[in-house]
Design an enzyme around this catalytic site. Structure first.
Site, PDB file in Angstrom:
ATOM      1  CE1 TYR B 107      -4.264  -1.445  -0.545  1.00 56.07           C
ATOM      2  CE2 TYR B 107      -3.534  -2.809   1.485  1.00 56.07           C
ATOM      3  CZ  TYR B 107      -4.402  -2.254   0.395  1.00 56.07           C
ATOM      4  OH  TYR B 107      -5.475  -3.104   0.249  1.00 56.07           O
ATOM      5  CD  GLU B 209       0.099 -31.192   6.194  1.00 54.39           C
ATOM      6  OE1 GLU B 209       0.220 -32.280   6.204  1.00 54.39           O
ATOM      7  OE2 GLU B 209      -0.770 -30.542   5.472  1.00 54.39           O
ATOM      8  CG  ASP B 261      -2.756 -34.508   5.417  1.00 56.43           C
ATOM      9  OD1 ASP B 261      -2.866 -34.950   6.676  1.00 56.43           O
ATOM     10  OD2 ASP B 261      -3.405 -33.690   4.707  1.00 56.43           O
TER      11      ASP B 261
END
Lengths: 522, 391
Positions: B107, B209, B261
């Site tokens: 910005y 995770e 996973d």
């Protein structure tokens, strides 16, 4: 082919022409008004530029009385040409003539035949005589004639003849006719004709006043004239049986050998002997005594005779690149204009020269197909363009591919073509389109390609310059950002950094410099 | 420096260092301009082609290939402007004692340049940058160019990683006991290099995770029972989490185990911890943990392996209930992984081949679904004990 009167000898064709007036372009009042203007203007231009005079031509049309078929118009065309000698004026304007001897000369008009038709048409439709005022060069007098044609006898009738003193030393011819016309229906055509004529004759000053009292002035923008057209003898390769018969008839008492040497270019005694031997004609035979089969054999041998110089072209009046460019600049104020005048070439025994001009950008209208201005012997060809040889060269499928020359339509492109020759092979009686003779087509294409190559170089150069400008702006617009950042980090004056960066950028640009940062960054 | 009186001493030192380096690194640009040379920056290329796997150090590193970013090069001019713009903003933020986020930087730099297109003189408008991806990209270039990471320039990012365990740290001017976080956890700060380890009472680091599984293990006191420091990356690890894990391993000598996973995305998350990521390979040297171990979930945990003499942790029926059919993109990703040099080990190839044969995947949650106690008291401790991990 233009017919020039050498010794004047009248036949009786006035009535014939009247009955067949559409052939000469006088089929209705609208066509007639247009044709009248054309014939008179073309005579005026021939009477000036062919004699080394920069033309000033004034054309005026006024409406007099409205009649059911249209209206009576006073047409006045005035020029500053050489001025016809007064003794020839009656024949030149009020007697339809055939010539006694054939010579060829490139010209706009039909050597007065058109003007005589205009006079004849005016006389028949309105009953008014033609008024002709002439002042030959250095003449002490100005001669005024009121003329009519005796149609049956094909003789000029002088109704009035006056002489005044030429105090101002003027020269030229003024023709005033009162004729039946239809301005509303011919307005567009006449304007188009005048504008097109002005384009190809930037060395002429043309003033036009129309029946609605609008004045249109085309100023002279170049003081150079095209080389004058000169007379030349026919070339053996271009002879036909009818012409040959006329020549033989006019020289009936002379031996055929002499007639050939005298009447044709490129034929000396030796060549004439060989031609006659090949045609099986005795050289002593009187010209008038040749049988039809002998004439046919003679023409056949002459047309295909190899050992002969090509037709001369030095008698042709081409415009030249300078005049064409001046004409295009005057009419279109283009950003680019160029012209090509090709070397003379030959078709069927006639020399011809093709010239092409192109103008690009500026006030040239942006068009889907190139705008084509066709001319033949400096006459604008306004109609029937689809069947013209130029359009064969421009055919969208088989013709020139403009993309090769970096032109993508719509594009502001105008093409001017000029074909000059002692014989323009017109297609049809309208004389608005040139036939696609292979030799002419080839020359038109070569000239056009040559001109387009120059345009292509210009477009590429301009594009490169434009790319550089765009690149310069693309970089320059970032300079203040960089200067600001450096000033944040190093407490330097951003203005100073900006100036240095701009200098650096400018030093890398070839065709363009950014004058100041404020010219780019808002 | 307006906020000096309340800033920590560590931050002040960090600012001074970053300011000095930036000043020196960009000084050449100023010099070029002053002496009439086209200004340019020579930056290492951040491309896959210039990403090198250092097999010995087990790190993904940035190669030596460089490119020139010059103002006068039309293709690089905009990027050059953006780089200088970003450098100026960061420099100013450091000078002012600020802590901008990457969103703030975006910005602060974003504004419209209005210019005249020549020769038409029509007005053109262009934003210094359109999307944050553009400002993020030049920030990465500045990190590579100056060899100063954003954390070292005190640029903050959203805190994502969490940690609990028997560990006391100093953050800023405070001492924090990570064993006294209640049901919550300590958010790993974006500048983990400014943390000091004060007191450690742990034997291993377990990185999970999935945030939910981390919470479950925390609530049943896993870390107390097994003397572990428990960390979650909550998906793809951010830089701070990676750096924090690296420091635990490197400075405290604690072994690091990662559980993700069982699918190519999970395996890649582990590899990011271990060797680094392709897009941020210039940071691997500081962020990667080459000794991190992949504890699970392995394909061979699900199906067992005769080759490895390994029995499955799941029964036939559990497998039927828990495993998910792999999607086309999972399979495509697994094939890519198979070709990465850091997945070329025999052990990894067994796992990836098993995945490609079976075309199924399994989430960690499925193991918790079999029973949290199974996960906490059998699966994890047993695998650590028998050494069933991939190095």
């Amino acid at each position: 082919m233009a017919v020039v009167e050498e010794s004047f000898k009248s036949i009786s064709p006035a009535e014939f022409f009247y009955k067949n007036k559409e052939i000469a372009g006088f089929s209705n009042p609208a066509r007639a008004l247009y044709q009248t203007i054309r014939e008179l203007v073309e005579n005026s231009l021939d009477a000036t530029e062919n004699h080394g005079i920069l033309p000033t031509v004034k054309v005026s049309i006024r409406e007099l009385d409205v009649v059911p078929e249209g209206a009576y118009y006073e047409v006045v065309v005035e020029d500053n040409g050489v001025g016809i000698p007064p003794k020839y004026v009656p024949q030149a304007f009020a007697q339809l003539l055939f010539s006694s001897k054939y010579v060829l000369r490139q010209s706009r008009g039909m050597f007065g035949l058109g003007a005589k038709m205009a006079v004849l048409y005016a006389q028949i439709t309105t009953g008014y005589p033609a008024e002709v005022i002439v002042a030959p060069i250095k003449s002490k007098h100005i001669y005024s004639f009121k003329l009519k044609i005796d149609i049956r006898e094909n003789k000029p009738v002088i109704l009035n003849f006056t002489t005044t003193s030429n105090i101002l030393g003027k020269h030229g011819t003024t023709v005033r006719l009162i004729t039946l016309g239809d301005w509303a229906r011919s307005k567009q055509r006449i304007y188009e004709y005048i504008k097109r004529t002005a384009i190809i004759a930037p060395y002429a000053e043309i003033l036009f006043r129309d029946p609605d009292s609008n004045y249109l002035l085309f100023e002279r923008t170049i003081d150079k004239l095209p080389p004058p057209a000169r007379e030349t003898l026919p070339h053996p390769h271009g002879v036909d049986i009818e012409t040959m018969k006329s020549i033989l008839k006019s020289l009936a008492d002379r031996p055929i050998l002499e007639s050939l040497v005298e009447s044709f270019q490129g034929i000396g005694v030796m060549t004439a002997q060989r031609i006659l031997a090949e045609a099986g004609i005795k050289q002593e035979k009187k010209s008038g005594e040749l049988t039809d089969p002998e004439v046919e054999a003679l023409v056949r041998v002459m047309r295909s005779f190899k050992d002969i110089k090509p037709p001369r072209a030095d008698h042709l009046s081409y415009l030249g690149e300078e005049i064409i460019v001046a004409g295009l600049k005057k009419a279109f104020e283009p950003e680019f204009a160029t012209a090509i005048t090709r070397k003379p070439s030959v078709f069927e025994g006639h020399a011809f020269i093709v010239e092409v001009g192109i103008a690009y950008g500026g006030k040239v209208p942006v068009v889907e197909k190139p705008l084509v201005l066709r001319y033949a012997n400096k006459i604008p060809l306004l109609y029937d363009e689809g069947s013209d040889v130029v359009f064969k060269v421009l055919d969208e499928k088989k013709g020139i591919d403009f993309k090769v020359y970096e032109i993508e339509f719509p594009s502001p492109l105008v093409i001017l073509t000029h074909i000059c020759s002692t014989k323009i092979p017109y297609r049809g009686v309208g004389k608005e389109a040139v036939a696609d003779i292979p030799e002419i087509e080839e020359e038109v294409e070569s000239a056009l390609r040559e001109a387009l190559r120059e345009l292509r170089s210009y477009i590429l150069k301009k594009r490169k310059e434009l790319e550089e400008i765009e690149k310069a702006v693309a970089i320059a617009k970032y300079i203040p950002e960089i200067a600001n950042s450096l000033s944040k980090m190093y407490k330097v004056d951003p203005q100073e950094i900006s100036v240095k960066l701009l200098e650096l950028l400018n030093s890398r640009l070839k065709s363009f410099k950014i004058p100041s940062l404020s010219s780019v960054v808002v | 420096m307006t906020n000096d009186s309340y800033s920590s001493k560590i931050d002040i030192r960090a600012r001074e260092r970053a300011l000095k380096i930036l000043y020196e690194k960009f000084y050449d640009v100023l010099k070029d301009v002053s002496e009439g040379r086209p200004p340019k920056l020579v930056i290492k290329k951040r491309t896959l082609g210039n990403t090198i796997y250092d097999a010995e150090r087990k790190l993904l590193l940035l190669g030596d290939a460089t490119f020139e970013r010059s103002l006068l090069d039309l293709r690089e001019a905009r990027k050059f402007m953006q780089t200088l713009l970003m450098a100026g903003i960061i420099y100013e933020a450091l000078s002012n004692g600020e802590y901008p986020t990457i969103r703030d930087l975006y910005y602060r730099g974003k504004h419209t340049i209005r210019y005249r297109k020549l020769p038409t003189k029509s007005i053109g408008e262009e934003n210094t940058w359109e999307e944050q991806a553009e400002s993020d990209s030049v920030l990465r270039d500045i990190e590579v160019f100056s060899n100063v990471l954003r954390e070292e320039m005190l640029i903050l990012s959203k805190e994502k990683g969490k940690v609990v365990g028997d560990l006391k740290i100093r953050s800023g001017d405070d001492i924090i006991d990570l064993s006294k976080m209640g049901h919550g956890a300590y958010s790993i700060e974006p500048t983990p290099d400014l943390i000091d380890f004060v007191e450690v009472n742990a034997e291993l680091v377990l990185v999970i995770e999935k945030d939910a599984v981390f919470q479950q293990l925390h609530r049943i006191g896993f870390w107390k029972k097994y003397r572990a420091i428990l960390i979650t990356s909550a998906g793809q690890p951010d830089r701070a989490t990676r750096r924090f894990v690296r420091r635990l391993n490197e400075e405290l000598g604690l072994p690091v185990y990662v559980i993700s996973d069982s699918d190519p995305y999970g395996y890649y998350i582990y590899s990011v911890f271990k060797t680094g990521s392709i897009t941020l390979s210039y940071e691997s040297e500081r962020l990667a943990t080459p000794h991190a171990r992949f504890l699970g979930v392995m394909m061979t945990d699900i199906f067992g392996s005769t080759k490895l003499g390994k029995k499955p942790y799941l029964t036939e029926e559990e497998r039927r209930n828990f495993i998910i059919r792999a999607k086309e993109r999972d399979i495509k990703r697994a094939r890519e992984l198979k070709e990465y040099p850091w997945f070329k080990s025999e052990r990894w190839q067994i796992e990836l081949n098993e995945f490609l044969d079976r075309k199924v995947k399994l989430e960690i949650e499925a193991l918790a679904g079999k029973g949290l106690k199974f996960l906490a008291d059998k699966y994890v401790p047993e695998k650590i004990e028998v050494g069933d991990w991939i190095e």
